[in-house]
Scaffold this motif. Structure first.
Motif, PDB file in Angstrom:
ATOM      1  N   THR A  70     -12.635   8.202   1.166  1.00 22.64           N
ATOM      2  CA  THR A  70     -13.113   7.457   2.328  1.00 22.64           C
ATOM      3  C   THR A  70     -11.945   7.190   3.264  1.00 22.64           C
ATOM      4  O   THR A  70     -10.833   6.889   2.829  1.00 22.64           O
ATOM      5  CB  THR A  70     -13.749   6.115   1.913  1.00 22.64           C
ATOM      6  OG1 THR A  70     -12.793   5.356   1.187  1.00 22.64           O
ATOM      7  CG2 THR A  70     -14.976   6.326   1.062  1.00 22.64           C
ATOM      8  N   LEU A  71     -12.215   7.321   4.536  1.00 22.79           N
ATOM      9  CA  LEU A  71     -11.222   7.037   5.563  1.00 22.79           C
ATOM     10  C   LEU A  71     -11.661   5.801   6.331  1.00 22.79           C
ATOM     11  O   LEU A  71     -12.827   5.662   6.695  1.00 22.79           O
ATOM     12  CB  LEU A  71     -11.092   8.208   6.540  1.00 22.79           C
ATOM     13  CG  LEU A  71     -10.430   9.470   6.009  1.00 22.79           C
ATOM     14  CD1 LEU A  71     -10.576  10.600   7.016  1.00 22.79           C
ATOM     15  CD2 LEU A  71      -8.966   9.212   5.758  1.00 22.79           C
ATOM     16  N   SER A  72     -10.735   4.898   6.566  1.00 19.06           N
ATOM     17  CA  SER A  72     -11.039   3.716   7.366  1.00 19.06           C
ATOM     18  C   SER A  72      -9.797   3.329   8.158  1.00 19.06           C
ATOM     19  O   SER A  72      -8.691   3.780   7.866  1.00 19.06           O
ATOM     20  CB  SER A  72     -11.497   2.562   6.472  1.00 19.06           C
ATOM     21  OG  SER A  72     -10.485   2.234   5.553  1.00 19.06           O
ATOM     22  N   THR A  73     -10.007   2.494   9.137  1.00 19.96           N
ATOM     23  CA  THR A  73      -8.880   2.020   9.941  1.00 19.96           C
ATOM     24  C   THR A  73      -8.787   0.512   9.824  1.00 19.96           C
ATOM     25  O   THR A  73      -9.800  -0.187   9.762  1.00 19.96           O
ATOM     26  CB  THR A  73      -9.044   2.412  11.421  1.00 19.96           C
ATOM     27  OG1 THR A  73     -10.280   1.913  11.896  1.00 19.96           O
ATOM     28  CG2 THR A  73      -9.008   3.912  11.595  1.00 19.96           C
ATOM     29  N   ILE A  74      -7.570   0.033   9.791  1.00 15.29           N
ATOM     30  CA  ILE A  74      -7.311  -1.399   9.694  1.00 15.29           C
ATOM     31  C   ILE A  74      -6.431  -1.788  10.872  1.00 15.29           C
ATOM     32  O   ILE A  74      -5.452  -1.100  11.186  1.00 15.29           O
ATOM     33  CB  ILE A  74      -6.592  -1.744   8.373  1.00 15.29           C
ATOM     34  CG1 ILE A  74      -7.478  -1.389   7.192  1.00 15.29           C
ATOM     35  CG2 ILE A  74      -6.204  -3.202   8.336  1.00 15.29           C
ATOM     36  CD1 ILE A  74      -6.810  -1.614   5.859  1.00 15.29           C
ATOM     37  N   LYS A  75      -6.795  -2.900  11.509  1.00 16.34           N
ATOM     38  CA  LYS A  75      -5.953  -3.403  12.598  1.00 16.34           C
ATOM     39  C   LYS A  75      -4.963  -4.389  12.002  1.00 16.34           C
ATOM     40  O   LYS A  75      -5.339  -5.381  11.387  1.00 16.34           O
ATOM     41  CB  LYS A  75      -6.799  -4.090  13.664  1.00 16.34           C
ATOM     42  CG  LYS A  75      -7.657  -3.120  14.436  1.00 16.34           C
ATOM     43  CD  LYS A  75      -8.342  -3.793  15.584  1.00 16.34           C
ATOM     44  CE  LYS A  75      -9.170  -2.782  16.349  1.00 16.34           C
ATOM     45  NZ  LYS A  75      -9.807  -3.372  17.511  1.00 16.34           N
ATOM     46  N   ALA A  76      -3.709  -4.088  12.172  1.00 17.27           N
ATOM     47  CA  ALA A  76      -2.653  -4.947  11.640  1.00 17.27           C
ATOM     48  C   ALA A  76      -1.915  -5.587  12.807  1.00 17.27           C
ATOM     49  O   ALA A  76      -1.602  -4.932  13.803  1.00 17.27           O
ATOM     50  CB  ALA A  76      -1.689  -4.131  10.797  1.00 17.27           C
ATOM     51  N   GLY A  77      -1.650  -6.859  12.668  1.00 18.92           N
ATOM     52  CA  GLY A  77      -0.919  -7.563  13.723  1.00 18.92           C
ATOM     53  C   GLY A  77       0.564  -7.271  13.609  1.00 18.92           C
ATOM     54  O   GLY A  77       1.144  -7.309  12.526  1.00 18.92           O
ATOM     55  N   ASN A  87      -4.476   4.007   9.699  1.00 19.79           N
ATOM     56  CA  ASN A  87      -5.496   4.776   8.993  1.00 19.79           C
ATOM     57  C   ASN A  87      -5.259   4.656   7.488  1.00 19.79           C
ATOM     58  O   ASN A  87      -4.148   4.869   7.010  1.00 19.79           O
ATOM     59  CB  ASN A  87      -5.447   6.248   9.394  1.00 19.79           C
ATOM     60  CG  ASN A  87      -5.894   6.457  10.817  1.00 19.79           C
ATOM     61  OD1 ASN A  87      -6.737   5.729  11.311  1.00 19.79           O
ATOM     62  ND2 ASN A  87      -5.320   7.447  11.483  1.00 19.79           N
ATOM     63  N   VAL A  88      -6.327   4.327   6.764  1.00 14.40           N
ATOM     64  CA  VAL A  88      -6.228   4.157   5.316  1.00 14.40           C
ATOM     65  C   VAL A  88      -7.184   5.145   4.653  1.00 14.40           C
ATOM     66  O   VAL A  88      -8.356   5.231   5.013  1.00 14.40           O
ATOM     67  CB  VAL A  88      -6.597   2.718   4.895  1.00 14.40           C
ATOM     68  CG1 VAL A  88      -6.549   2.586   3.381  1.00 14.40           C
ATOM     69  CG2 VAL A  88      -5.678   1.723   5.561  1.00 14.40           C
ATOM     70  N   GLU A  89      -6.663   5.879   3.696  1.00 14.50           N
ATOM     71  CA  GLU A  89      -7.474   6.824   2.943  1.00 14.50           C
ATOM     72  C   GLU A  89      -7.524   6.356   1.493  1.00 14.50           C
ATOM     73  O   GLU A  89      -6.491   6.148   0.865  1.00 14.50           O
ATOM     74  CB  GLU A  89      -6.859   8.220   3.016  1.00 14.50           C
ATOM     75  CG  GLU A  89      -7.641   9.262   2.261  1.00 14.50           C
ATOM     76  CD  GLU A  89      -7.028  10.639   2.401  1.00 14.50           C
ATOM     77  OE1 GLU A  89      -6.698  11.229   1.363  1.00 14.50           O
ATOM     78  OE2 GLU A  89      -6.869  11.110   3.542  1.00 14.50           O
ATOM     79  N   VAL A  90      -8.743   6.192   0.976  1.00 18.45           N
ATOM     80  CA  VAL A  90      -8.923   5.751  -0.402  1.00 18.45           C
ATOM     81  C   VAL A  90      -9.558   6.896  -1.174  1.00 18.45           C
ATOM     82  O   VAL A  90     -10.603   7.420  -0.782  1.00 18.45           O
ATOM     83  CB  VAL A  90      -9.820   4.496  -0.481  1.00 18.45           C
ATOM     84  CG1 VAL A  90     -10.023   4.082  -1.927  1.00 18.45           C
ATOM     85  CG2 VAL A  90      -9.218   3.374   0.329  1.00 18.45           C
ATOM     86  N   ARG A  91      -8.924   7.267  -2.268  1.00 19.25           N
ATOM     87  CA  ARG A  91      -9.441   8.346  -3.111  1.00 19.25           C
ATOM     88  C   ARG A  91      -9.875   7.765  -4.446  1.00 19.25           C
ATOM     89  O   ARG A  91      -9.130   7.038  -5.086  1.00 19.25           O
ATOM     90  CB  ARG A  91      -8.372   9.405  -3.343  1.00 19.25           C
ATOM     91  CG  ARG A  91      -7.968  10.111  -2.084  1.00 19.25           C
ATOM     92  CD  ARG A  91      -6.902  11.129  -2.367  1.00 19.25           C
ATOM     93  NE  ARG A  91      -6.447  11.732  -1.119  1.00 19.25           N
ATOM     94  CZ  ARG A  91      -5.446  12.573  -1.040  1.00 19.25           C
ATOM     95  NH1 ARG A  91      -4.777  12.907  -2.126  1.00 19.25           N
ATOM     96  NH2 ARG A  91      -5.100  13.075   0.118  1.00 19.25           N
TER      97      ARG A  91
END
Length: 141
Positions: A70-77, A87-91
């Motif tokens: 799964t690919l997702s994006t996280i907004k980091a301050g 961009n975060v990829e979880v396997r």
């Protein structure tokens, strides 16, 4: 496609003709002489019979591995106050193994059902009769 006789098949496989004829007979194929013709479908059914007789299962794999990504994006301050997207990829990898216990359970349960039913049935009948008698006595009173 060239037609193959039992003798030619025995030579190609490297087994004696008599043994191949016996295996074909056991598999339910109509060949009885070494000059009989063997079709491709008959060869495949013979192969399937031999695999079953030697214990090889043909109904599917014993272990299945699923791989998910799964690919997702996280907004980091950030330290300067401006936002940054990462961009975060979880396997994930999950392996399922077929259990042999299911076959044993399926064989044991049908054998045990009549025995258990014979033991439990009289108790259930007595209980139902007792409830019916109580109901009849209540209605009469």
């Amino acid at each position: 496609m060239a037609e193959t006789t039992v003798k030619q098949l025995a030579e190609a496989v490297g087994t004696p003709v008599d043994r191949l004829l016996q295996q074909m007979k056991d598999a339910g194929l109509p060949q009885a002489a070494e000059t009989d013709v063997v079709a491709e479908a008959q060869k495949e059914s013979l192969l399937a019979y031999l695999k079953r007789s030697h214990g090889e299962e043909t109904d599917g794999p014993k272990k299945i591995t699923l791989k998910r990504r799964t690919l997702s994006t996280i907004k980091a301050g950030g330290s300067a106050g401006r936002g940054r997207t990462v961009n975060v990829e979880v396997r994930k990898k999950r392996t399922y193994v077929r259990r042999e216990d299911a076959d044993v359970t399926a064989e044991v349960i049908p054998e045990a059902v009549p025995e258990v039913a014979a033991e439990v049935a009289p108790a259930i009948v007595e209980e139902v009769v007792a409830e019916t008698v109580e109901t009849v006595e209540t209605v009469e009173a």
